[in-house]
Design a protein around this motif. Structure first.
Motif, mmCIF file in Angstrom:
data_model
loop_
_atom_site.group_PDB
_atom_site.id
_atom_site.type_symbol
_atom_site.label_atom_id
_atom_site.label_comp_id
_atom_site.label_asym_id
_atom_site.label_seq_id
_atom_site.Cartn_x
_atom_site.Cartn_y
_atom_site.Cartn_z
ATOM 1 N N GLY A 155 -24.803 0.129 -14.632
ATOM 2 C CA GLY A 155 -24.123 1.386 -14.939
ATOM 3 C C GLY A 155 -23.099 1.811 -13.910
ATOM 4 N N ASN A 156 -22.917 1.027 -12.855
ATOM 5 C CA ASN A 156 -21.934 1.344 -11.824
ATOM 6 C C ASN A 156 -20.540 0.980 -12.334
ATOM 7 O OD1 ASN A 156 -20.194 0.936 -9.456
ATOM 8 N ND2 ASN A 156 -22.050 1.281 -8.279
ATOM 9 N N THR A 157 -19.569 1.867 -12.133
ATOM 10 C CA THR A 157 -18.209 1.617 -12.630
ATOM 11 C C THR A 157 -17.216 1.277 -11.528
ATOM 12 O OG1 THR A 157 -17.603 3.959 -12.532
ATOM 13 C CG2 THR A 157 -18.569 3.161 -14.601
ATOM 14 N N VAL A 158 -17.697 0.969 -10.319
ATOM 15 C CA VAL A 158 -16.808 0.658 -9.200
ATOM 16 C C VAL A 158 -16.425 -0.817 -9.238
ATOM 17 C CG1 VAL A 158 -16.577 0.581 -6.690
ATOM 18 C CG2 VAL A 158 -17.820 2.454 -7.764
ATOM 19 N N ASP A 159 -15.123 -1.093 -9.263
ATOM 20 C CA ASP A 159 -14.587 -2.437 -9.095
ATOM 21 C C ASP A 159 -14.063 -2.478 -7.666
ATOM 22 O OD1 ASP A 159 -13.233 -4.811 -9.040
ATOM 23 O OD2 ASP A 159 -11.985 -4.399 -10.799
ATOM 24 N N VAL A 160 -14.815 -3.126 -6.763
ATOM 25 C CA VAL A 160 -14.535 -3.053 -5.330
ATOM 26 C C VAL A 160 -13.124 -3.530 -5.006
ATOM 27 C CG1 VAL A 160 -15.252 -3.826 -3.033
ATOM 28 C CG2 VAL A 160 -16.967 -3.308 -4.755
ATOM 29 N N GLN A 161 -12.693 -4.630 -5.600
ATOM 30 C CA GLN A 161 -11.356 -5.142 -5.291
ATOM 31 C C GLN A 161 -10.274 -4.159 -5.732
ATOM 32 O OE1 GLN A 161 -13.727 -7.136 -6.780
ATOM 33 N NE2 GLN A 161 -14.179 -8.349 -4.957
ATOM 34 N N ALA A 162 -10.437 -3.572 -6.897
ATOM 35 C CA ALA A 162 -9.453 -2.593 -7.377
ATOM 36 C C ALA A 162 -9.454 -1.338 -6.504
ATOM 37 C CB ALA A 162 -9.739 -2.221 -8.832
ATOM 38 N N GLU A 163 -10.631 -0.894 -6.078
ATOM 39 C CA GLU A 163 -10.730 0.279 -5.209
ATOM 40 C C GLU A 163 -10.106 0.002 -3.841
ATOM 41 O OE1 GLU A 163 -11.766 3.378 -6.075
ATOM 42 O OE2 GLU A 163 -12.111 2.602 -8.086
ATOM 43 N N MET A 164 -10.317 -1.209 -3.315
ATOM 44 C CA MET A 164 -9.715 -1.579 -2.027
ATOM 45 C C MET A 164 -8.194 -1.602 -2.149
ATOM 46 S SD MET A 164 -12.061 -2.061 0.301
ATOM 47 C CE MET A 164 -11.507 -3.219 1.510
ATOM 48 N N ALA A 165 -7.693 -2.111 -3.272
ATOM 49 C CA ALA A 165 -6.236 -2.140 -3.483
ATOM 50 C C ALA A 165 -5.687 -0.722 -3.568
ATOM 51 C CB ALA A 165 -5.907 -2.917 -4.756
ATOM 52 N N ARG A 166 -6.379 0.172 -4.288
ATOM 53 C CA ARG A 166 -5.941 1.564 -4.386
ATOM 54 C C ARG A 166 -5.989 2.248 -3.023
ATOM 55 N NH1 ARG A 166 -9.277 1.108 -9.030
ATOM 56 N NH2 ARG A 166 -7.996 1.048 -10.921
ATOM 57 N N TYR A 167 -7.039 1.967 -2.254
ATOM 58 C CA TYR A 167 -7.175 2.554 -0.928
ATOM 59 C C TYR A 167 -6.031 2.098 -0.023
ATOM 60 C CZ TYR A 167 -9.325 4.236 3.357
ATOM 61 O OH TYR A 167 -9.561 4.903 4.527
ATOM 62 N N THR A 168 -5.707 0.814 -0.078
ATOM 63 C CA THR A 168 -4.615 0.272 0.737
ATOM 64 C C THR A 168 -3.280 0.883 0.334
ATOM 65 O OG1 THR A 168 -5.831 -1.793 1.013
ATOM 66 C CG2 THR A 168 -3.467 -1.859 1.453
ATOM 67 N N GLU A 169 -3.039 0.969 -0.970
ATOM 68 C CA GLU A 169 -1.795 1.579 -1.458
ATOM 69 C C GLU A 169 -1.703 3.042 -1.015
ATOM 70 O OE1 GLU A 169 0.563 2.355 -5.665
ATOM 71 O OE2 GLU A 169 -1.526 1.757 -5.715
ATOM 72 N N ASN A 170 -2.807 3.765 -1.099
ATOM 73 C CA ASN A 170 -2.836 5.158 -0.663
ATOM 74 C C ASN A 170 -2.563 5.262 0.840
ATOM 75 O OD1 ASN A 170 -3.503 8.031 -1.404
ATOM 76 N ND2 ASN A 170 -5.042 7.702 0.199
ATOM 77 N N ALA A 171 -3.109 4.330 1.624
ATOM 78 C CA ALA A 171 -2.886 4.340 3.076
ATOM 79 C C ALA A 171 -1.414 4.094 3.401
ATOM 80 C CB ALA A 171 -3.765 3.287 3.749
ATOM 81 N N ILE A 172 -0.772 3.192 2.667
ATOM 82 C CA ILE A 172 0.654 2.922 2.881
ATOM 83 C C ILE A 172 1.478 4.157 2.520
ATOM 84 C CG2 ILE A 172 2.613 1.566 2.037
ATOM 85 C CD1 ILE A 172 0.579 -0.798 1.789
ATOM 86 N N ASP A 173 1.143 4.790 1.400
ATOM 87 C CA ASP A 173 1.848 6.007 0.992
ATOM 88 C C ASP A 173 1.629 7.136 1.993
ATOM 89 O OD1 ASP A 173 2.790 4.678 -1.242
ATOM 90 O OD2 ASP A 173 1.261 5.501 -2.582
ATOM 91 N N TYR A 174 0.416 7.229 2.559
ATOM 92 C CA TYR A 174 0.121 8.217 3.592
ATOM 93 C C TYR A 174 1.010 7.983 4.804
ATOM 94 C CZ TYR A 174 -2.288 10.451 7.476
ATOM 95 O OH TYR A 174 -2.565 11.190 8.589
ATOM 96 N N GLN A 175 1.107 6.722 5.227
ATOM 97 C CA GLN A 175 1.947 6.391 6.380
ATOM 98 C C GLN A 175 3.401 6.768 6.125
ATOM 99 O OE1 GLN A 175 -0.268 6.085 9.004
ATOM 100 N NE2 GLN A 175 1.320 4.733 9.745
ATOM 101 N N ALA A 176 3.887 6.529 4.916
ATOM 102 C CA ALA A 176 5.274 6.879 4.581
ATOM 103 C C ALA A 176 5.476 8.390 4.664
ATOM 104 C CB ALA A 176 5.626 6.367 3.189
ATOM 105 N N SER A 177 4.564 9.161 4.071
ATOM 106 C CA SER A 177 4.673 10.619 4.129
ATOM 107 C C SER A 177 4.578 11.118 5.562
ATOM 108 C CB SER A 177 3.586 11.283 3.272
ATOM 109 O OG SER A 177 3.805 11.034 1.910
ATOM 110 N N PHE A 178 3.683 10.512 6.337
ATOM 111 C CA PHE A 178 3.525 10.899 7.739
ATOM 112 C C PHE A 178 4.798 10.595 8.518
ATOM 113 C CE2 PHE A 178 1.954 10.526 12.093
ATOM 114 C CZ PHE A 178 1.237 11.703 12.190
ATOM 115 N N GLN A 179 5.431 9.455 8.230
ATOM 116 C CA GLN A 179 6.676 9.095 8.907
ATOM 117 C C GLN A 179 7.787 10.082 8.546
ATOM 118 O OE1 GLN A 179 6.890 6.658 11.233
ATOM 119 N NE2 GLN A 179 8.920 7.477 11.642
ATOM 120 N N PHE A 180 7.853 10.489 7.270
ATOM 121 C CA PHE A 180 8.833 11.500 6.874
ATOM 122 C C PHE A 180 8.614 12.797 7.651
ATOM 123 C CE2 PHE A 180 9.313 9.135 2.726
ATOM 124 C CZ PHE A 180 10.637 8.779 2.933
ATOM 125 N N LEU A 181 7.347 13.218 7.776
ATOM 126 C CA LEU A 181 7.033 14.423 8.541
ATOM 127 C C LEU A 181 7.452 14.267 10.000
ATOM 128 C CD1 LEU A 181 3.524 15.773 7.459
ATOM 129 C CD2 LEU A 181 5.700 16.961 7.394
#
Length: 133
Positions: A93-119
């Motif tokens: 019943g678990n709906t976590v796809d670890v590889q997909a979640e890791m990819a989303r986490y990495t993409e979010n981290a890159i986007d965070y870095q971009a926003s932080f750099q803009f700031l």
């Protein structure tokens, strides 16, 4: 003349805050990848940011006791959380796809870095303006 940080920093200040919240949600999904019946959750970054930018605050949740846990993310964003539809259902019943979640986490981290750099660049520009450079 007073400086308005909201005008000076633009949307990047709010974007960093929402990216931090999303990182907590995605990390929680990854941490619970082996928990039976755990349902992966996420927020729609664009809709949350548009709501925050438009002056709308997320729905406020109330707590009847100060001892109640607010969880990993702010209770203010709980109404924005959505359940993820799994691409391949799990037997437990678990709906976590670890590889997909890791990819989303990495993409979010890159986007965070971009926003932080803009700031960071905005602050450098403000500092230069104050110093008269």
């Amino acid at each position: 003349m007073a400086i308005s940080f909201d005008n000076a920093l633009g949307i990047h200040e709010k974007a960093v805050g929402v990216r931090i919240q999303r990182a907590e949600i995605l990390a929680n999904n990854i941490a619970n990848s082996d928990t039976p019946n755990y349902k992966a959750r996420d927020i729609d970054f664009e809709s949350v940011l548009q709501g925050v930018q438009g002056g709308q605050q997320p729905l406020q949740m109330s707590r009847t006791s100060d001892e109640h846990s607010t969880g990993l993310i702010s209770a203010d964003y709980a109404s924005e959380l959505m359940y993820r539809i799994p691409s391949q259902p799990s037997v437990d019943g678990n709906t976590v796809d670890v590889q997909a979640e890791m990819a989303r986490y990495t993409e979010n981290a890159i986007d965070y870095q971009a926003s932080f750099q803009f700031l960071n660049n905005k602050f450098k520009g403000l500092t230069s303006a104050i110093k008269g450079e």
